[in-house]
Scaffold this motif. Structure first.
Motif, PDB file in Angstrom:
ATOM      1  N   ARG A 196      -7.977   6.184  -5.674  1.00 29.32           N
ATOM      2  CA  ARG A 196      -7.268   5.869  -3.938  1.00 29.32           C
ATOM      3  C   ARG A 196      -6.154   6.678  -3.514  1.00 29.32           C
ATOM      4  O   ARG A 196      -5.927   7.586  -4.146  1.00 29.32           O
ATOM      5  CB  ARG A 196      -6.096   4.443  -4.406  1.00 29.32           C
ATOM      6  CG  ARG A 196      -6.719   3.189  -5.471  1.00 29.32           C
ATOM      7  CD  ARG A 196      -6.577   2.242  -3.772  1.00 29.32           C
ATOM      8  NE  ARG A 196      -6.491   2.013  -2.298  1.00 29.32           N
ATOM      9  CZ  ARG A 196      -6.011   1.203  -2.522  1.00 29.32           C
ATOM     10  NH1 ARG A 196      -5.505  -0.198  -3.014  1.00 29.32           N
ATOM     11  NH2 ARG A 196      -5.529   0.841  -1.198  1.00 29.32           N
ATOM     12  N   THR A 197      -7.518   6.498  -2.007  1.00 29.59           N
ATOM     13  CA  THR A 197      -6.905   8.431  -1.914  1.00 29.59           C
ATOM     14  C   THR A 197      -5.768   7.542  -0.561  1.00 29.59           C
ATOM     15  O   THR A 197      -5.218   6.578  -0.759  1.00 29.59           O
ATOM     16  CB  THR A 197      -8.095   8.817  -0.729  1.00 29.59           C
ATOM     17  OG1 THR A 197      -8.983   7.651   0.118  1.00 29.59           O
ATOM     18  CG2 THR A 197      -8.867   9.138  -1.122  1.00 29.59           C
ATOM     19  N   GLY A 198      -4.858   8.934  -0.163  1.00 27.18           N
ATOM     20  CA  GLY A 198      -4.232   8.237   0.200  1.00 27.18           C
ATOM     21  C   GLY A 198      -2.804   9.628   1.143  1.00 27.18           C
ATOM     22  O   GLY A 198      -3.752  11.100   0.895  1.00 27.18           O
ATOM     23  N   HIS A 199      -2.390   9.150   2.299  1.00 29.67           N
ATOM     24  CA  HIS A 199      -0.914  10.606   2.481  1.00 29.67           C
ATOM     25  C   HIS A 199       0.160  10.661   1.602  1.00 29.67           C
ATOM     26  O   HIS A 199       0.766   9.409   1.613  1.00 29.67           O
ATOM     27  CB  HIS A 199      -1.065  10.618   3.665  1.00 29.67           C
ATOM     28  CG  HIS A 199      -0.661  11.479   4.632  1.00 29.67           C
ATOM     29  ND1 HIS A 199      -0.825  12.996   5.217  1.00 29.67           N
ATOM     30  CD2 HIS A 199       0.817  12.043   5.261  1.00 29.67           C
ATOM     31  CE1 HIS A 199      -0.120  13.764   5.062  1.00 29.67           C
ATOM     32  NE2 HIS A 199       0.887  12.883   5.560  1.00 29.67           N
TER      33      HIS A 199
ATOM     34  N   ASP B 148      -7.927  -6.002   5.987  1.00 30.43           N
ATOM     35  CA  ASP B 148      -6.388  -4.629   6.103  1.00 30.43           C
ATOM     36  C   ASP B 148      -4.573  -5.567   6.062  1.00 30.43           C
ATOM     37  O   ASP B 148      -5.049  -7.041   6.173  1.00 30.43           O
ATOM     38  CB  ASP B 148      -6.276  -4.632   7.617  1.00 30.43           C
ATOM     39  CG  ASP B 148      -6.762  -2.616   7.390  1.00 30.43           C
ATOM     40  OD1 ASP B 148      -7.777  -2.613   6.759  1.00 30.43           O
ATOM     41  OD2 ASP B 148      -7.142  -2.422   8.759  1.00 30.43           O
TER      42      ASP B 148
ATOM     43  N   ASP C 100      -4.768   4.647   1.643  1.00 31.81           N
ATOM     44  CA  ASP C 100      -6.023   4.824   2.708  1.00 31.81           C
ATOM     45  C   ASP C 100      -6.326   3.296   2.166  1.00 31.81           C
ATOM     46  O   ASP C 100      -6.551   2.596   0.706  1.00 31.81           O
ATOM     47  CB  ASP C 100      -6.574   5.492   2.390  1.00 31.81           C
ATOM     48  CG  ASP C 100      -6.589   7.188   3.028  1.00 31.81           C
ATOM     49  OD1 ASP C 100      -5.344   6.938   3.395  1.00 31.81           O
ATOM     50  OD2 ASP C 100      -7.373   7.585   2.065  1.00 31.81           O
TER      51      ASP C 100
ATOM     52  N   ARG D  38       1.534   6.695   1.109  1.00 30.09           N
ATOM     53  CA  ARG D  38       0.888   6.127   1.788  1.00 30.09           C
ATOM     54  C   ARG D  38      -0.614   5.884   1.065  1.00 30.09           C
ATOM     55  O   ARG D  38      -1.393   6.016   1.945  1.00 30.09           O
ATOM     56  CB  ARG D  38       1.384   5.957   3.469  1.00 30.09           C
ATOM     57  CG  ARG D  38       0.932   4.349   3.805  1.00 30.09           C
ATOM     58  CD  ARG D  38       1.244   3.522   3.925  1.00 30.09           C
ATOM     59  NE  ARG D  38       0.952   2.568   4.538  1.00 30.09           N
ATOM     60  CZ  ARG D  38       1.041   1.568   4.847  1.00 30.09           C
ATOM     61  NH1 ARG D  38       2.218   0.873   4.160  1.00 30.09           N
ATOM     62  NH2 ARG D  38       0.093   0.709   5.526  1.00 30.09           N
TER      63      ARG D  38
ATOM     64  N   ASP E  97       1.112  -1.189   0.107  1.00 28.01           N
ATOM     65  CA  ASP E  97       0.042  -0.119  -0.269  1.00 28.01           C
ATOM     66  C   ASP E  97       1.063   1.073  -0.417  1.00 28.01           C
ATOM     67  O   ASP E  97       0.281   2.653   0.525  1.00 28.01           O
ATOM     68  CB  ASP E  97      -0.706   0.039   1.509  1.00 28.01           C
ATOM     69  CG  ASP E  97      -2.166  -0.783   1.099  1.00 28.01           C
ATOM     70  OD1 ASP E  97      -2.706  -1.414  -0.112  1.00 28.01           O
ATOM     71  OD2 ASP E  97      -2.731  -1.261   1.986  1.00 28.01           O
TER      72      ASP E  97
ATOM     73  N   PRO F 175      -3.167  15.454   1.388  1.00 28.88           N
ATOM     74  CA  PRO F 175      -3.831  14.451   1.094  1.00 28.88           C
ATOM     75  C   PRO F 175      -4.238  14.310  -0.569  1.00 28.88           C
ATOM     76  O   PRO F 175      -3.361  15.147  -1.444  1.00 28.88           O
ATOM     77  CB  PRO F 175      -5.047  14.367   1.250  1.00 28.88           C
ATOM     78  CG  PRO F 175      -4.904  16.214   1.243  1.00 28.88           C
ATOM     79  CD  PRO F 175      -3.791  16.210   1.716  1.00 28.88           C
TER      80      PRO F 175
END
Length: 122
Positions: free
Chosen positions: A94-97, A122, A115, A113, A60, A84
């Motif tokens: 896909r969302t992430g940081h 998970d 989400d 990274r 991920d 973000p």
């Protein structure tokens, strides 16, 4: 190494071409293994931007190496604590940081990274 000189019009044309390639039925799967479209909100303008990036994926986490970073601004949105980001992978957003770092040699990389996907273990 000096950055090549591109006009913003040329960059937009190349980016549009790369995005179109990622959407073609046959080539899209191949190209999509290493190129993704990212969306983010500009740190100063507040506008949403979309651009293609080359990446490597491990689980991920995505790693984006920024070529000619001094000629680009997008990665600066993710300095410090990061921010973000949305990444289009395999046709799905896909969302992430994302967090950008620059090393002592001037190389820039952005780590994303992702989400967790809702409803998936998970």
């Amino acid at each position: 190494m000096r950055a090549p000189v591109f006009t913003s019009r040329a960059v937009r044309c190349v980016n549009a071409g790369v995005e179109a390639l990622t959407r073609t039925p046959r080539l899209g799967r191949v190209v999509g293994r290493s190129i993704a479209m990212i969306s983010y909100v500009g740190r100063r303008s507040g506008r949403t931007f979309r651009t293609p990036v080359a990446y490597r994926r491990t689980g991920d986490e995505l790693l984006v190496g920024v070529q000619f970073p001094d000629a680009k601004n997008w990665w600066r949105n993710f300095l410090g604590a990061g921010g973000p980001i949305t990444v289009e992978l395999e046709g799905a957003d896909r969302t992430g940081h994302a967090v950008a770092t620059r090393d002592e040699r001037g190389r820039v990389e952005v780590r994303v990274r992702l989400d967790p996907v809702p409803g998936e273990p998970d």
